[in-house]
Design a protein around this motif. Structure first.
Motif, PDB file in Angstrom:
ATOM      1  N   GLN A  46     -26.020 -22.666   7.815  1.00  0.00           N
ATOM      2  CA  GLN A  46     -25.654 -21.309   7.438  1.00  0.00           C
ATOM      3  C   GLN A  46     -26.561 -20.784   6.325  1.00  0.00           C
ATOM      4  OE1 GLN A  46     -23.062 -19.577   9.017  1.00  0.00           O
ATOM      5  NE2 GLN A  46     -23.006 -21.367  10.371  1.00  0.00           N
ATOM      6  N   ASP A  47     -27.011 -19.546   6.490  1.00  0.00           N
ATOM      7  CA  ASP A  47     -27.740 -18.872   5.422  1.00  0.00           C
ATOM      8  C   ASP A  47     -26.723 -18.485   4.338  1.00  0.00           C
ATOM      9  OD1 ASP A  47     -28.516 -15.860   4.359  1.00  0.00           O
ATOM     10  OD2 ASP A  47     -30.223 -17.242   4.430  1.00  0.00           O
ATOM     11  N   PRO A  48     -26.938 -18.877   3.090  1.00  0.00           N
ATOM     12  CA  PRO A  48     -25.909 -18.659   2.051  1.00  0.00           C
ATOM     13  C   PRO A  48     -25.505 -17.197   1.882  1.00  0.00           C
ATOM     14  CG  PRO A  48     -27.581 -20.177   1.265  1.00  0.00           C
ATOM     15  CD  PRO A  48     -28.079 -19.638   2.565  1.00  0.00           C
ATOM     16  N   GLU A  49     -26.476 -16.301   1.757  1.00  0.00           N
ATOM     17  CA  GLU A  49     -26.137 -14.905   1.492  1.00  0.00           C
ATOM     18  C   GLU A  49     -25.499 -14.256   2.710  1.00  0.00           C
ATOM     19  OE1 GLU A  49     -25.429 -11.681  -0.798  1.00  0.00           O
ATOM     20  OE2 GLU A  49     -26.004 -13.713  -1.358  1.00  0.00           O
ATOM     21  N   ALA A  50     -25.994 -14.591   3.901  1.00  0.00           N
ATOM     22  CA  ALA A  50     -25.398 -14.030   5.113  1.00  0.00           C
ATOM     23  C   ALA A  50     -23.953 -14.489   5.265  1.00  0.00           C
ATOM     24  CB  ALA A  50     -26.222 -14.429   6.332  1.00  0.00           C
ATOM     25  N   LEU A  51     -23.684 -15.764   4.965  1.00  0.00           N
ATOM     26  CA  LEU A  51     -22.325 -16.287   5.077  1.00  0.00           C
ATOM     27  C   LEU A  51     -21.410 -15.631   4.043  1.00  0.00           C
ATOM     28  CD1 LEU A  51     -20.383 -18.289   6.409  1.00  0.00           C
ATOM     29  CD2 LEU A  51     -21.121 -20.006   4.735  1.00  0.00           C
ATOM     30  N   ARG A  52     -21.884 -15.507   2.813  1.00  0.00           N
ATOM     31  CA  ARG A  52     -21.050 -14.897   1.771  1.00  0.00           C
ATOM     32  C   ARG A  52     -20.703 -13.448   2.121  1.00  0.00           C
ATOM     33  NH1 ARG A  52     -20.590 -11.633  -2.096  1.00  0.00           N
ATOM     34  NH2 ARG A  52     -22.631 -10.726  -1.650  1.00  0.00           N
ATOM     35  N   GLU A  53     -21.702 -12.684   2.546  1.00  0.00           N
ATOM     36  CA  GLU A  53     -21.458 -11.277   2.895  1.00  0.00           C
ATOM     37  C   GLU A  53     -20.525 -11.162   4.104  1.00  0.00           C
ATOM     38  OE1 GLU A  53     -25.179  -9.330   3.410  1.00  0.00           O
ATOM     39  OE2 GLU A  53     -25.711  -9.400   1.275  1.00  0.00           O
ATOM     40  N   ALA A  54     -20.674 -12.067   5.062  1.00  0.00           N
ATOM     41  CA  ALA A  54     -19.817 -12.034   6.243  1.00  0.00           C
ATOM     42  C   ALA A  54     -18.362 -12.295   5.868  1.00  0.00           C
ATOM     43  CB  ALA A  54     -20.292 -13.071   7.260  1.00  0.00           C
ATOM     44  N   ILE A  55     -18.132 -13.308   5.036  1.00  0.00           N
ATOM     45  CA  ILE A  55     -16.760 -13.645   4.649  1.00  0.00           C
ATOM     46  C   ILE A  55     -16.143 -12.514   3.829  1.00  0.00           C
ATOM     47  CG2 ILE A  55     -15.338 -15.251   3.323  1.00  0.00           C
ATOM     48  CD1 ILE A  55     -17.382 -17.428   4.056  1.00  0.00           C
ATOM     49  N   ALA A  56     -16.936 -11.917   2.930  1.00  0.00           N
ATOM     50  CA  ALA A  56     -16.422 -10.807   2.121  1.00  0.00           C
ATOM     51  C   ALA A  56     -16.033  -9.622   3.004  1.00  0.00           C
ATOM     52  CB  ALA A  56     -17.463 -10.391   1.088  1.00  0.00           C
ATOM     53  N   ALA A  57     -16.850  -9.317   4.008  1.00  0.00           N
ATOM     54  CA  ALA A  57     -16.544  -8.212   4.918  1.00  0.00           C
ATOM     55  C   ALA A  57     -15.285  -8.497   5.718  1.00  0.00           C
ATOM     56  CB  ALA A  57     -17.728  -7.969   5.854  1.00  0.00           C
ATOM     57  N   ILE A  58     -15.124  -9.734   6.167  1.00  0.00           N
ATOM     58  CA  ILE A  58     -13.932 -10.115   6.930  1.00  0.00           C
ATOM     59  C   ILE A  58     -12.683 -10.026   6.053  1.00  0.00           C
ATOM     60  CG2 ILE A  58     -12.794 -12.065   8.072  1.00  0.00           C
ATOM     61  CD1 ILE A  58     -15.655 -12.910   8.992  1.00  0.00           C
ATOM     62  N   GLN A  98     -16.060 -11.523  14.245  1.00  0.00           N
ATOM     63  CA  GLN A  98     -16.842 -10.980  13.140  1.00  0.00           C
ATOM     64  C   GLN A  98     -17.745 -12.035  12.516  1.00  0.00           C
ATOM     65  OE1 GLN A  98     -14.665  -8.147  10.437  1.00  0.00           O
ATOM     66  NE2 GLN A  98     -12.924  -8.834  11.668  1.00  0.00           N
ATOM     67  N   LEU A  99     -17.245 -13.267  12.388  1.00  0.00           N
ATOM     68  CA  LEU A  99     -18.043 -14.336  11.790  1.00  0.00           C
ATOM     69  C   LEU A  99     -19.259 -14.647  12.658  1.00  0.00           C
ATOM     70  CD1 LEU A  99     -17.839 -15.971   9.202  1.00  0.00           C
ATOM     71  CD2 LEU A  99     -16.590 -17.723  10.473  1.00  0.00           C
ATOM     72  N   ASN A 100     -19.067 -14.695  13.970  1.00  0.00           N
ATOM     73  CA  ASN A 100     -20.195 -14.928  14.880  1.00  0.00           C
ATOM     74  C   ASN A 100     -21.219 -13.810  14.782  1.00  0.00           C
ATOM     75  OD1 ASN A 100     -19.093 -17.293  15.853  1.00  0.00           O
ATOM     76  ND2 ASN A 100     -18.171 -16.356  17.652  1.00  0.00           N
ATOM     77  N   GLN A 101     -20.729 -12.579  14.771  1.00  0.00           N
ATOM     78  CA  GLN A 101     -21.629 -11.433  14.756  1.00  0.00           C
ATOM     79  C   GLN A 101     -22.387 -11.323  13.431  1.00  0.00           C
ATOM     80  OE1 GLN A 101     -19.620  -7.722  15.397  1.00  0.00           O
ATOM     81  NE2 GLN A 101     -21.423  -6.482  15.034  1.00  0.00           N
ATOM     82  N   LEU A 102     -21.693 -11.485  12.320  1.00  0.00           N
ATOM     83  CA  LEU A 102     -22.306 -11.229  11.024  1.00  0.00           C
ATOM     84  C   LEU A 102     -23.197 -12.370  10.529  1.00  0.00           C
ATOM     85  CD1 LEU A 102     -19.204  -9.616   9.258  1.00  0.00           C
ATOM     86  CD2 LEU A 102     -21.262  -8.458  10.085  1.00  0.00           C
ATOM     87  N   THR A 103     -22.935 -13.582  10.982  1.00  0.00           N
ATOM     88  CA  THR A 103     -23.788 -14.707  10.552  1.00  0.00           C
ATOM     89  C   THR A 103     -24.869 -15.046  11.587  1.00  0.00           C
ATOM     90  OG1 THR A 103     -22.359 -16.410  11.551  1.00  0.00           O
ATOM     91  CG2 THR A 103     -21.874 -15.726   9.282  1.00  0.00           C
TER      92      THR A 103
END
Length: 370
Positions: A286-298, A360-365
């Motif tokens: 997992q890319d750290p920033e992409a994962l963090r932003e995805a979880i925050a959006a969810i 959303q997790l699949n799409q955003l990460t």
């Protein structure tokens, strides 16, 4: 002469208060005590137990993952405690971390029951508080647009956790000033006037002298104290303070010992089945920033109050550790930890949609989660 009883500290607190981080630091700072830790979680898998093991140290860690530690239908708690007593020569203190959706009263009642009271004694109950959330009034409010029952449910549990605590630990306070800290203490006193001590945990650390070995539930004249190896160190005399108010660094006042209501409260999410937990896994780095932003959006889109877990970073060394409270997401790379072979995230909320979270997790990460 009967064997001295082993002291037990119960650590309670709502989802995301920082109980596991506090425990990790206690493990590191308690070199003179041999600890056994019982970790109870509301979820399928013990993320907290895995994180504590990653902290290292000579500590026994036991996972009790049914979310109902010490309740009538918990088949693991009593045998685990009895097994600890059989190894009493190797254990000086037991710490029990309850689920963020539980009350400590069931553990307290079991410790006073016939099966355990000859062998264990409650040392103290600590309630860990997410201080910024307390000051924001978030324990009684549902997220915008969500069911008001969330706020009512959270407020009820939070207040009962405080009411059953000897010590309230104000955590996550590093960015707060003196005025905010005084306001936090006032709010705790308003919610739980019988709390004996209020302690401050800067960087999620507590002085072990103010946390372990307090004997708050023993008669003052008891002859049996369980101190562990430090008691036999030459020249070191260990005894309980006659005046417990010497521990008081804040606004503890002159309160004497107070008794807890030990009638077992039903686990509050049994009464409110809207509280759900599920785990998602991924085999992808997992890319750290992409994962963090995805979880925050969810977390902004779903009624989620707690997200936690870990994932492998792109470089493959160590692991990414995720800690989220509502939409406040923290992600750090622990390069020294045992490498994570796959990603695991636990989501806890009020009627969250697992299907929507996966999508959303699949799409955003850009990775695959199931």
């Amino acid at each position: 002469m009967s064997q001295p009883r082993i002291p037990v500290t119960v650590i309670t607190g709502f989802l995301g208060a920082g109980k596991t981080t506090l425990l990790s630091n206690l493990m590191r700072d308690s070199k003179q005590r041999r600890l056994a830790i019982l970790v109870n979680e509301f979820g399928e898998v013990s993320i907290d137990g895995a994180l504590l093991r990653g902290a290292g140290g000579e500590v026994e860690i036991h996972d009790l993952s049914n979310g109902l530690v010490a309740y009538d239908d918990d088949e693991d708690f009593l045998p685990t405690m009895q097994a600890l007593w059989q190894r009493r020569g190797l254990i000086d203190h037991v710490l029990i971390e309850t689920s963020g959706l539980a009350l400590p009263t069931a553990v307290m009642e079991q410790l006073q029951g016939e099966a355990l009271s000859p062998y264990f004694v409650l040392d103290a109950t600590l309630a860990v508080v997410d201080t910024p959330l307390l000051l924001a009034g978030s324990f009684g409010q549902a997220p915008d647009g969500e069911d008001p029952a969330i706020g009512r449910s959270v407020a009820s549990l939070f207040e009962q956790q405080l009411a059953n605590a000897d010590i309230v630990v104000l955590n996550k306070i590093d960015a707060l000033g003196d005025e905010a800290m005084l306001e936090a203490e006032v709010r705790v006193r308003e919610l739980a006037p019988s709390v004996r001590f209020i302690e401050l945990a800067y960087k999620a650390k507590l002085d072990t002298r103010l946390t372990l070995g307090l004997h708050l539930h023993e008669p003052a004249n008891t002859g049996h104290r369980h101190y562990g190896p430090v008691a036999s160190m030459p020249g070191l005399k260990m005894r309980p303070l006659a005046n417990q108010r010497l521990f008081d660094g804040h606004s503890h006042g002159s309160l004497g010992a107070h008794s807890h209501g030990l009638a077992t409260h039903k686990h509050f999410h049994e009464q409110d089945p809207g509280w759900l937990s599920f785990m998602l896994r991924s085999q992808d780095a997992q890319d750290p920033e992409a994962l963090r932003e995805a979880i925050a959006a969810i977390a902004r889109a779903e009624p989620l109050l707690r997200i936690k877990g870990f994932a492998p970073p792109p470089a493959g060394n160590g692991r990414l550790i995720v800690q989220g409270v509502r939409s406040r997401i923290e992600l750090r790379h622990d390069a020294e930890a045992t490498p994570a072979r796959h990603a695991q995230l636990v989501f806890i909320g009020y009627h969250p949609s697992r299907t929507r979270v996966v999508e959303q997790l699949n799409q955003l990460t850009g990775t695959t989660w199931r």
